[in-house]
Design a protein around this motif. Structure first.
Motif, PDB file in Angstrom:
ATOM      1  N   THR A   1       0.853  -1.185   0.000  1.00 40.54           N
ATOM      2  CA  THR A   1       0.000   0.000   0.000  1.00 40.54           C
ATOM      3  C   THR A   1       0.890   1.235   0.000  1.00 40.54           C
ATOM      4  OG1 THR A   1      -1.846  -1.070   1.147  1.00 40.54           O
ATOM      5  CG2 THR A   1      -1.699   1.338   1.304  1.00 40.54           C
ATOM      6  N   ILE A   2       0.673   2.104  -0.981  1.00 38.07           N
ATOM      7  CA  ILE A   2       1.460   3.329  -1.102  1.00 38.07           C
ATOM      8  C   ILE A   2       0.520   4.530  -1.155  1.00 38.07           C
ATOM      9  CG2 ILE A   2       1.591   2.993  -3.614  1.00 38.07           C
ATOM     10  CD1 ILE A   2       4.237   4.560  -3.566  1.00 38.07           C
ATOM     11  N   VAL A   3       0.884   5.582  -0.445  1.00 34.48           N
ATOM     12  CA  VAL A   3       0.133   6.836  -0.463  1.00 34.48           C
ATOM     13  C   VAL A   3       1.036   7.902  -1.071  1.00 34.48           C
ATOM     14  CG1 VAL A   3      -1.151   8.524   0.885  1.00 34.48           C
ATOM     15  CG2 VAL A   3      -1.105   6.127   1.609  1.00 34.48           C
ATOM     16  N   VAL A   4       0.526   8.645  -2.071  1.00 29.15           N
ATOM     17  CA  VAL A   4       1.330   9.598  -2.823  1.00 29.15           C
ATOM     18  C   VAL A   4       0.721  10.995  -2.710  1.00 29.15           C
ATOM     19  CG1 VAL A   4       2.306  10.167  -5.083  1.00 29.15           C
ATOM     20  CG2 VAL A   4       1.921   7.764  -4.451  1.00 29.15           C
ATOM     21  N   SER A   5       1.495  11.948  -2.207  1.00 34.28           N
ATOM     22  CA  SER A   5       1.040  13.339  -2.177  1.00 34.28           C
ATOM     23  C   SER A   5       1.321  14.002  -3.523  1.00 34.28           C
ATOM     24  CB  SER A   5       1.731  14.110  -1.055  1.00 34.28           C
ATOM     25  OG  SER A   5       3.117  14.249  -1.310  1.00 34.28           O
ATOM     26  N   ALA A   6       0.629  15.125  -3.799  1.00 32.41           N
ATOM     27  CA  ALA A   6       0.791  15.846  -5.073  1.00 32.41           C
ATOM     28  C   ALA A   6       0.739  14.872  -6.249  1.00 32.41           C
ATOM     29  CB  ALA A   6       2.102  16.632  -5.082  1.00 32.41           C
ATOM     30  N   ALA A   7      -0.239  13.981  -6.197  1.00 36.77           N
ATOM     31  CA  ALA A   7      -0.264  12.840  -7.125  1.00 36.77           C
ATOM     32  C   ALA A   7      -0.596  13.216  -8.556  1.00 36.77           C
ATOM     33  CB  ALA A   7      -1.262  11.790  -6.616  1.00 36.77           C
ATOM     34  N   SER A   8      -1.146  14.395  -8.778  1.00 39.13           N
ATOM     35  CA  SER A   8      -1.487  14.789 -10.147  1.00 39.13           C
ATOM     36  C   SER A   8      -0.393  15.612 -10.801  1.00 39.13           C
ATOM     37  CB  SER A   8      -2.797  15.598 -10.156  1.00 39.13           C
ATOM     38  OG  SER A   8      -2.623  16.807  -9.425  1.00 39.13           O
ATOM     39  N   GLY A   9       0.715  15.844 -10.099  1.00 44.20           N
ATOM     40  CA  GLY A   9       1.803  16.642 -10.648  1.00 44.20           C
ATOM     41  C   GLY A   9       2.682  15.858 -11.594  1.00 44.20           C
ATOM     42  N   GLY A  10       3.731  16.525 -12.093  1.00 47.07           N
ATOM     43  CA  GLY A  10       4.634  15.888 -13.039  1.00 47.07           C
ATOM     44  C   GLY A  10       5.264  14.622 -12.502  1.00 47.07           C
ATOM     45  N   LEU A  11       5.678  14.641 -11.228  1.00 50.52           N
ATOM     46  CA  LEU A  11       6.261  13.464 -10.589  1.00 50.52           C
ATOM     47  C   LEU A  11       5.185  12.497 -10.119  1.00 50.52           C
ATOM     48  CD1 LEU A  11       8.689  11.945  -9.341  1.00 50.52           C
ATOM     49  CD2 LEU A  11       8.412  13.395  -7.315  1.00 50.52           C
ATOM     50  N   GLY A  12       4.200  12.994  -9.416  1.00 53.39           N
ATOM     51  CA  GLY A  12       3.203  12.141  -8.779  1.00 53.39           C
ATOM     52  C   GLY A  12       2.432  11.268  -9.741  1.00 53.39           C
ATOM     53  N   HIS A  13       2.049  11.811 -10.908  1.00 49.64           N
ATOM     54  CA  HIS A  13       1.213  11.017 -11.824  1.00 49.64           C
ATOM     55  C   HIS A  13       1.988   9.848 -12.420  1.00 49.64           C
ATOM     56  CE1 HIS A  13       2.999  12.963 -15.427  1.00 49.64           C
ATOM     57  NE2 HIS A  13       2.363  12.042 -16.131  1.00 49.64           N
ATOM     58  N   ILE A  14       3.314   9.954 -12.456  1.00 48.38           N
ATOM     59  CA  ILE A  14       4.132   8.835 -12.906  1.00 48.38           C
ATOM     60  C   ILE A  14       4.329   7.832 -11.775  1.00 48.38           C
ATOM     61  CG2 ILE A  14       6.427   8.178 -13.741  1.00 48.38           C
ATOM     62  CD1 ILE A  14       6.492  10.810 -15.283  1.00 48.38           C
ATOM     63  N   VAL A  15       4.525   8.322 -10.566  1.00 51.56           N
ATOM     64  CA  VAL A  15       4.724   7.442  -9.413  1.00 51.56           C
ATOM     65  C   VAL A  15       3.526   6.522  -9.210  1.00 51.56           C
ATOM     66  CG1 VAL A  15       4.930   7.398  -6.890  1.00 51.56           C
ATOM     67  CG2 VAL A  15       6.365   8.936  -8.225  1.00 51.56           C
ATOM     68  N   VAL A  16       2.298   7.054  -9.302  1.00 49.40           N
ATOM     69  CA  VAL A  16       1.126   6.204  -9.059  1.00 49.40           C
ATOM     70  C   VAL A  16       1.021   5.108 -10.120  1.00 49.40           C
ATOM     71  CG1 VAL A  16      -0.154   8.003  -7.817  1.00 49.40           C
ATOM     72  CG2 VAL A  16      -0.497   7.747 -10.286  1.00 49.40           C
ATOM     73  N   GLN A  17       1.429   5.417 -11.342  1.00 55.68           N
ATOM     74  CA  GLN A  17       1.357   4.400 -12.402  1.00 55.68           C
ATOM     75  C   GLN A  17       2.435   3.332 -12.224  1.00 55.68           C
ATOM     76  OE1 GLN A  17       0.212   5.981 -16.534  1.00 55.68           O
ATOM     77  NE2 GLN A  17       1.017   7.810 -15.528  1.00 55.68           N
ATOM     78  N   LEU A  18       3.625   3.750 -11.835  1.00 60.12           N
ATOM     79  CA  LEU A  18       4.686   2.774 -11.604  1.00 60.12           C
ATOM     80  C   LEU A  18       4.338   1.863 -10.425  1.00 60.12           C
ATOM     81  CD1 LEU A  18       7.884   4.976 -12.120  1.00 60.12           C
ATOM     82  CD2 LEU A  18       6.858   3.343 -13.721  1.00 60.12           C
ATOM     83  N   ALA A  19       3.685   2.441  -9.417  1.00 61.03           N
ATOM     84  CA  ALA A  19       3.263   1.632  -8.269  1.00 61.03           C
ATOM     85  C   ALA A  19       2.209   0.616  -8.680  1.00 61.03           C
ATOM     86  CB  ALA A  19       2.728   2.542  -7.160  1.00 61.03           C
ATOM     87  N   LYS A  20       1.292   1.027  -9.532  1.00 64.53           N
ATOM     88  CA  LYS A  20       0.251   0.097  -9.984  1.00 64.53           C
ATOM     89  C   LYS A  20       0.842  -1.010 -10.850  1.00 64.53           C
ATOM     90  CE  LYS A  20      -3.264   0.023  -8.917  1.00 64.53           C
ATOM     91  NZ  LYS A  20      -3.890  -0.836  -7.872  1.00 64.53           N
ATOM     92  N   GLN A  21       1.962  -0.744 -11.521  1.00 62.23           N
ATOM     93  CA  GLN A  21       2.650  -1.786 -12.287  1.00 62.23           C
ATOM     94  C   GLN A  21       3.065  -2.939 -11.367  1.00 62.23           C
ATOM     95  OE1 GLN A  21       3.817  -1.818 -15.690  1.00 62.23           O
ATOM     96  NE2 GLN A  21       2.708   0.056 -16.233  1.00 62.23           N
ATOM     97  N   LYS A  22       3.252  -2.639 -10.073  1.00 56.27           N
ATOM     98  CA  LYS A  22       3.607  -3.662  -9.092  1.00 56.27           C
ATOM     99  C   LYS A  22       2.383  -4.175  -8.333  1.00 56.27           C
ATOM    100  CE  LYS A  22       8.427  -2.548  -8.063  1.00 56.27           C
ATOM    101  NZ  LYS A  22       8.926  -3.942  -8.173  1.00 56.27           N
ATOM    102  N   ASN A  23       1.206  -3.913  -8.882  1.00 58.41           N
ATOM    103  CA  ASN A  23      -0.044  -4.382  -8.283  1.00 58.41           C
ATOM    104  C   ASN A  23      -0.236  -3.864  -6.859  1.00 58.41           C
ATOM    105  OD1 ASN A  23      -0.817  -6.064 -10.562  1.00 58.41           O
ATOM    106  ND2 ASN A  23       0.850  -7.420  -9.932  1.00 58.41           N
ATOM    107  N   CYS A  24       0.237  -2.665  -6.623  1.00 57.08           N
ATOM    108  CA  CYS A  24       0.083  -2.060  -5.302  1.00 57.08           C
ATOM    109  C   CYS A  24      -1.299  -1.438  -5.144  1.00 57.08           C
ATOM    110  CB  CYS A  24       1.157  -0.989  -5.084  1.00 57.08           C
ATOM    111  SG  CYS A  24       2.821  -1.663  -4.901  1.00 57.08           S
ATOM    112  N   HIS A  25      -1.699  -1.267  -3.883  1.00 58.15           N
ATOM    113  CA  HIS A  25      -2.890  -0.485  -3.563  1.00 58.15           C
ATOM    114  C   HIS A  25      -2.431   0.968  -3.496  1.00 58.15           C
ATOM    115  CE1 HIS A  25      -6.887   0.243  -1.708  1.00 58.15           C
ATOM    116  NE2 HIS A  25      -6.238   1.222  -1.091  1.00 58.15           N
TER     117      HIS A  25
END
Length: 335
Positions: A147-171
């Motif tokens: 389970t990962i929680v990402v702040s500023a998730a819609s920004g240049g960095l955040g929107h990539i981080v959430v997708q990379l995390a989902k690549q690992k089947n994370c919540h």
């Protein structure tokens, strides 16, 4: 004679308007291993820029006039006589402090990174996406299904981080600040829970839904966000600090009187870690190749803010736009 238009620092100041000016300079004659690039897009890093023009970046020796900006993409318009692997017309990405905010730049061949096209998407992946990849790999040590929680998730960095995390089947729990940003995050198909902090209280949501369940907190905001992530770390959880946006906005860092951080995480075996991109320079090629392949296979979406900023003159407006929290995706200036 072709002149190079540049946004430069002329003095330190609390205001970018007072600190900077636009100048035009002759393009120097190329030396043997140098490459001349006509920039097409430049990336905006407003928080870092603000610390720089205030004179608060201790590791940069600023000599006025100082061209600032970090990343850009462009097209090779000339090469030195000793250049071997780059030709005129190649698309190039550059990432170097003190280079980007200009129409042309001269770099050594070894610092010119060939890319498929000089587009805002490739600008976003290098270095912003590279930072996300390396932070998750090395600092967060993100594992499958966590389970990962990402702040500023819609920004240049955040929107990539959430997708990379989902690549690992994370919540994936994504935090943002308005409805437009919520819609961007929904379009990524990577977020299991989206918290709009203008409508919900972050600390209350995390305490109710994710108490002691956060394996990785990925925070670029700091202050209240850091506190909320820290309070709800899981056993062996990792809180990754990738930025300090709230603290850097304030006149000075907030002074806290209370128990030391380890008192809340020692019994969990949890940790607080900080990420700095330049410390993993040897891994940058690996990260770029991974992201470029994902993008070319359409397994990741790269979001560029749709607001149009054209020309060197618009950099200050783009910086203000980003600092006001209006961005959705990476903010770029077109040249």
């Amino acid at each position: 004679m072709v002149l190079n238009k540049q946004l430069v620092l002329q003095q330190f100041s609390e205001s970018i308007h007072e600190a900077s000016t636009i100048i035009e300079s002759p393009i120097p004659k190329l030396k043997g291993s140098e490459v001349l690039i006509k920039n097409t897009f430049i990336g905006i890093n407003a928080i870092y820029d603000r610390e720089l023009y205030k004179g608060k970046v201790p590791y940069i020796n600023v000599q006025f006039p100082y061209v600032f900006g970090v990343e850009s993409v462009g097209i090779v318009s000339d090469i030195g006589t000793a250049v071997k692997n780059i030709k005129i017309g190649d698309a190039i990405s550059t990432v170097k402090v003190g280079t980007a905010y200009q129409e042309y730049q001269v770099v050594l061949e070894k610092d010119a990174i060939k890319i498929p096209e000089a587009s805002p998407e490739y600008l976003t992946m290098n270095p912003t996406g590279v930072s996300g990849y390396l932070a998750l790999k090395n600092t967060a040590e993100l594992k499958e299904g966590e389970t990962i929680v990402v702040s500023a998730a819609s920004g240049g960095l955040g929107h990539i981080v959430v997708q990379l995390a989902k690549q690992k089947n994370c919540h994936v729990v994504a935090i943002c600040g308005n409805n437009k940003k919520v819609e961007l995050l929904k379009s990524l198909n990577s977020c299991d829970r989206i918290i709009n902090y203008k409508k919900e209280t972050i600390s209350e949501v995390l305490k109710k839904e994710y108490a002691n369940k956060i394996d990785v907190g990925f925070d670029s905001v700091g202050s209240y966000m850091f506190d909320a992530f820290l309070e709800n770390l899981a056993p062996l959880g990792r809180l990754v600090v990738s930025g300090l946006a709230t603290e850097l906005t304030a006149p000075e860092f907030e002074q806290i009187t209370g128990p030391r951080v380890y008192e809340s995480i020692y019994w969990k075996g949890a940790s607080v870690r900080c990420f700095m991109n330049h410390l993993y320079k040897e891994q940058h090629p690996e990260a770029r190749n991974y992201l470029f392949n994902l993008y070319q296979q359409k397994k990741i979406k790269i979001k560029v803010d749709p607001t149009v900023f054209n020309g060197i003159e618009s950099i200050i407006d783009a910086s203000k736009y980003l600092l006001e929290g209006k961005s959705c995706g990476k903010v770029v200036v077109s040249l």
